[in-house]
Design a protein around this motif. Structure first.
Motif, PDB file in Angstrom:
ATOM      1  N   ARG A  48     -38.849-133.514 -57.693  1.00  0.00           N
ATOM      2  CA  ARG A  48     -37.465-133.865 -57.998  1.00  0.00           C
ATOM      3  C   ARG A  48     -36.508-133.584 -56.844  1.00  0.00           C
ATOM      4  NH1 ARG A  48     -38.992-131.244 -62.614  1.00  0.00           N
ATOM      5  NH2 ARG A  48     -37.824-129.421 -61.918  1.00  0.00           N
ATOM      6  N   ILE A  49     -36.786-132.578 -56.042  1.00  0.00           N
ATOM      7  CA  ILE A  49     -35.850-132.230 -54.973  1.00  0.00           C
ATOM      8  C   ILE A  49     -35.823-133.299 -53.877  1.00  0.00           C
ATOM      9  CG2 ILE A  49     -35.324-130.544 -53.171  1.00  0.00           C
ATOM     10  CD1 ILE A  49     -36.109-128.390 -55.192  1.00  0.00           C
ATOM     11  N   PRO A  50     -36.959-133.681 -53.283  1.00  0.00           N
ATOM     12  CA  PRO A  50     -36.870-134.749 -52.282  1.00  0.00           C
ATOM     13  C   PRO A  50     -36.428-136.088 -52.877  1.00  0.00           C
ATOM     14  CG  PRO A  50     -39.153-134.025 -52.548  1.00  0.00           C
ATOM     15  CD  PRO A  50     -38.303-133.112 -53.351  1.00  0.00           C
ATOM     16  N   ALA A  51     -36.883-136.381 -54.092  1.00  0.00           N
ATOM     17  CA  ALA A  51     -36.458-137.622 -54.740  1.00  0.00           C
ATOM     18  C   ALA A  51     -34.956-137.581 -55.024  1.00  0.00           C
ATOM     19  CB  ALA A  51     -37.231-137.837 -56.042  1.00  0.00           C
ATOM     20  N   GLY A  52     -34.460-136.434 -55.445  1.00  0.00           N
ATOM     21  CA  GLY A  52     -33.035-136.288 -55.721  1.00  0.00           C
ATOM     22  C   GLY A  52     -32.186-136.415 -54.461  1.00  0.00           C
ATOM     23  N   ILE A  53     -32.658-135.832 -53.364  1.00  0.00           N
ATOM     24  CA  ILE A  53     -31.923-135.941 -52.102  1.00  0.00           C
ATOM     25  C   ILE A  53     -31.869-137.387 -51.643  1.00  0.00           C
ATOM     26  CG2 ILE A  53     -32.005-135.330 -49.651  1.00  0.00           C
ATOM     27  CD1 ILE A  53     -33.077-132.575 -50.549  1.00  0.00           C
ATOM     28  N   LEU A  54     -32.990-138.088 -51.732  1.00  0.00           N
ATOM     29  CA  LEU A  54     -33.007-139.503 -51.335  1.00  0.00           C
ATOM     30  C   LEU A  54     -32.120-140.352 -52.255  1.00  0.00           C
ATOM     31  CD1 LEU A  54     -36.776-139.957 -50.422  1.00  0.00           C
ATOM     32  CD2 LEU A  54     -34.820-139.800 -48.863  1.00  0.00           C
ATOM     33  N   ALA A  55     -32.163-140.086 -53.555  1.00  0.00           N
ATOM     34  CA  ALA A  55     -31.314-140.827 -54.494  1.00  0.00           C
ATOM     35  C   ALA A  55     -29.840-140.532 -54.243  1.00  0.00           C
ATOM     36  CB  ALA A  55     -31.683-140.473 -55.932  1.00  0.00           C
ATOM     37  N   LEU A  56     -29.517-139.278 -53.972  1.00  0.00           N
ATOM     38  CA  LEU A  56     -28.136-138.915 -53.668  1.00  0.00           C
ATOM     39  C   LEU A  56     -27.658-139.602 -52.396  1.00  0.00           C
ATOM     40  CD1 LEU A  56     -25.639-137.232 -54.331  1.00  0.00           C
ATOM     41  CD2 LEU A  56     -26.671-135.362 -53.035  1.00  0.00           C
ATOM     42  N   LEU A  57     -28.471-139.582 -51.365  1.00  0.00           N
ATOM     43  CA  LEU A  57     -28.114-140.245 -50.113  1.00  0.00           C
ATOM     44  C   LEU A  57     -27.921-141.744 -50.311  1.00  0.00           C
ATOM     45  CD1 LEU A  57     -27.693-139.989 -47.064  1.00  0.00           C
ATOM     46  CD2 LEU A  57     -30.148-140.320 -46.785  1.00  0.00           C
ATOM     47  N   SER A  90     -27.193-143.332 -53.135  1.00  0.00           N
ATOM     48  CA  SER A  90     -26.019-143.614 -53.962  1.00  0.00           C
ATOM     49  C   SER A  90     -24.721-143.386 -53.184  1.00  0.00           C
ATOM     50  CB  SER A  90     -26.039-142.784 -55.238  1.00  0.00           C
ATOM     51  OG  SER A  90     -25.979-141.414 -54.930  1.00  0.00           O
ATOM     52  N   LEU A  91     -24.689-142.401 -52.306  1.00  0.00           N
ATOM     53  CA  LEU A  91     -23.494-142.187 -51.488  1.00  0.00           C
ATOM     54  C   LEU A  91     -23.278-143.314 -50.491  1.00  0.00           C
ATOM     55  CD1 LEU A  91     -23.568-138.348 -50.828  1.00  0.00           C
ATOM     56  CD2 LEU A  91     -21.971-139.631 -52.244  1.00  0.00           C
ATOM     57  N   ILE A  92     -24.352-143.840 -49.943  1.00  0.00           N
ATOM     58  CA  ILE A  92     -24.233-144.985 -49.026  1.00  0.00           C
ATOM     59  C   ILE A  92     -23.682-146.195 -49.768  1.00  0.00           C
ATOM     60  CG2 ILE A  92     -25.575-146.660 -47.691  1.00  0.00           C
ATOM     61  CD1 ILE A  92     -27.314-144.261 -46.775  1.00  0.00           C
ATOM     62  N   VAL A  93     -24.199-146.445 -50.965  1.00  0.00           N
ATOM     63  CA  VAL A  93     -23.707-147.573 -51.761  1.00  0.00           C
ATOM     64  C   VAL A  93     -22.238-147.365 -52.129  1.00  0.00           C
ATOM     65  CG1 VAL A  93     -23.927-148.742 -54.000  1.00  0.00           C
ATOM     66  CG2 VAL A  93     -25.964-148.228 -52.647  1.00  0.00           C
ATOM     67  N   TYR A  94     -21.895-146.162 -52.586  1.00  0.00           N
ATOM     68  CA  TYR A  94     -20.511-145.857 -52.971  1.00  0.00           C
ATOM     69  C   TYR A  94     -19.572-146.031 -51.781  1.00  0.00           C
ATOM     70  CZ  TYR A  94     -16.493-143.226 -54.691  1.00  0.00           C
ATOM     71  OH  TYR A  94     -15.231-142.847 -55.059  1.00  0.00           O
ATOM     72  N   VAL A 147     -19.131-149.750 -50.879  1.00  0.00           N
ATOM     73  CA  VAL A 147     -18.261-150.445 -51.839  1.00  0.00           C
ATOM     74  C   VAL A 147     -16.803-150.069 -51.599  1.00  0.00           C
ATOM     75  CG1 VAL A 147     -17.644-150.583 -54.291  1.00  0.00           C
ATOM     76  CG2 VAL A 147     -20.029-150.781 -53.586  1.00  0.00           C
ATOM     77  N   ILE A 148     -16.539-148.780 -51.401  1.00  0.00           N
ATOM     78  CA  ILE A 148     -15.167-148.327 -51.152  1.00  0.00           C
ATOM     79  C   ILE A 148     -14.637-148.937 -49.854  1.00  0.00           C
ATOM     80  CG2 ILE A 148     -13.728-146.308 -50.675  1.00  0.00           C
ATOM     81  CD1 ILE A 148     -14.640-146.617 -53.617  1.00  0.00           C
ATOM     82  N   ALA A 149     -15.425-148.880 -48.796  1.00  0.00           N
ATOM     83  CA  ALA A 149     -14.975-149.394 -47.498  1.00  0.00           C
ATOM     84  C   ALA A 149     -14.799-150.910 -47.509  1.00  0.00           C
ATOM     85  CB  ALA A 149     -15.963-148.996 -46.406  1.00  0.00           C
ATOM     86  N   ARG A 150     -15.564-151.597 -48.333  1.00  0.00           N
ATOM     87  CA  ARG A 150     -15.511-153.067 -48.358  1.00  0.00           C
ATOM     88  C   ARG A 150     -14.364-153.597 -49.221  1.00  0.00           C
ATOM     89  NH1 ARG A 150     -15.611-157.947 -46.986  1.00  0.00           N
ATOM     90  NH2 ARG A 150     -16.926-159.430 -48.043  1.00  0.00           N
TER      91      ARG A 150
END
Length: 76
Positions: free
Chosen positions: A8-17, A19-23, A26-29
Protein backbone atom coordinates in the motif's frame (compact mmCIF):
# COMPACT_ATOMS: atom_id res chain seq x y z
CA UNK A 1 3.70 -0.58 14.80
CA UNK A 2 4.02 -2.42 11.50
CA UNK A 3 7.21 -4.49 11.13
CA UNK A 4 6.87 -5.79 7.57
CA UNK A 5 6.57 -3.86 4.33
CA UNK A 6 3.24 -3.54 2.58
CA UNK A 7 2.27 -2.88 -1.04
CA UNK A 8 0.00 0.00 0.00
CA UNK A 9 2.81 2.46 0.69
CA UNK A 10 4.49 2.47 -2.75
CA UNK A 11 1.11 2.15 -4.46
CA UNK A 12 -0.23 5.01 -2.35
CA UNK A 13 2.75 7.24 -3.14
CA UNK A 14 2.37 6.58 -6.86
CA UNK A 15 -1.40 7.19 -6.70
CA UNK A 16 -0.87 10.40 -4.74
CA UNK A 17 1.73 11.63 -7.22
CA UNK A 18 -0.51 10.79 -10.19
CA UNK A 19 -3.55 12.46 -8.64
CA UNK A 20 -1.57 15.60 -7.80
CA UNK A 21 -0.27 15.81 -11.37
CA UNK A 22 -3.82 15.49 -12.70
CA UNK A 23 -5.15 18.06 -10.20
CA UNK A 24 -2.36 20.55 -10.95
CA UNK A 25 -2.83 20.11 -14.70
CA UNK A 26 -6.58 20.71 -14.48
CA UNK A 27 -6.06 23.78 -12.29
CA UNK A 28 -3.33 25.20 -14.53
CA UNK A 29 -5.34 24.53 -17.70
CA UNK A 30 -8.82 25.72 -16.78
CA UNK A 31 -8.74 28.05 -13.77
CA UNK A 32 -6.78 30.95 -15.30
CA UNK A 33 -9.41 31.37 -18.02
CA UNK A 34 -12.21 31.41 -15.47
CA UNK A 35 -10.71 33.87 -12.98
CA UNK A 36 -8.72 36.10 -15.36
CA UNK A 37 -11.19 38.98 -15.01
CA UNK A 38 -11.34 38.85 -11.22
CA UNK A 39 -9.52 41.41 -9.05
CA UNK A 40 -6.00 40.36 -8.09
CA UNK A 41 -6.86 39.93 -4.40
CA UNK A 42 -9.70 37.55 -5.29
CA UNK A 43 -7.46 35.59 -7.66
CA UNK A 44 -4.93 35.24 -4.86
CA UNK A 45 -7.57 33.87 -2.50
CA UNK A 46 -8.78 31.45 -5.19
CA UNK A 47 -5.28 30.11 -5.83
CA UNK A 48 -4.55 29.78 -2.10
CA UNK A 49 -7.78 27.82 -1.60
CA UNK A 50 -7.04 25.62 -4.63
CA UNK A 51 -3.49 25.11 -3.42
CA UNK A 52 -4.67 23.89 -0.02
CA UNK A 53 -7.85 22.01 -0.92
CA UNK A 54 -6.00 18.91 -2.11
CA UNK A 55 -4.96 18.34 1.52
CA UNK A 56 -8.54 17.56 2.61
CA UNK A 57 -8.59 13.87 1.58
CA UNK A 58 -4.93 13.36 2.48
CA UNK A 59 -5.48 12.27 6.10
CA UNK A 60 -7.72 9.34 5.20
CA UNK A 61 -5.43 8.41 2.32
CA UNK A 62 -2.39 8.29 4.63
CA UNK A 63 -4.37 6.24 7.16
CA UNK A 64 -5.20 3.76 4.39
CA UNK A 65 -1.55 3.54 3.37
CA UNK A 66 -0.53 2.67 6.94
CA UNK A 67 -3.42 0.53 8.16
CA UNK A 68 -5.45 -0.66 5.16
CA UNK A 69 -8.58 1.04 6.54
CA UNK A 70 -10.06 4.37 5.42
CA UNK A 71 -10.59 5.66 8.95
CA UNK A 72 -8.49 5.82 12.08
CA UNK A 73 -9.14 3.04 14.60
CA UNK A 74 -10.59 5.57 17.07
CA UNK A 75 -12.93 7.19 14.47
CA UNK A 76 -15.55 4.49 15.03
Amino acid sequence: MRTEPTWRIPAGILALLASLIVYATVIARYVPGVIAGWPMWLQTIAYVVLGVIWLLPLKRFLIWMETGRWHAPDDG
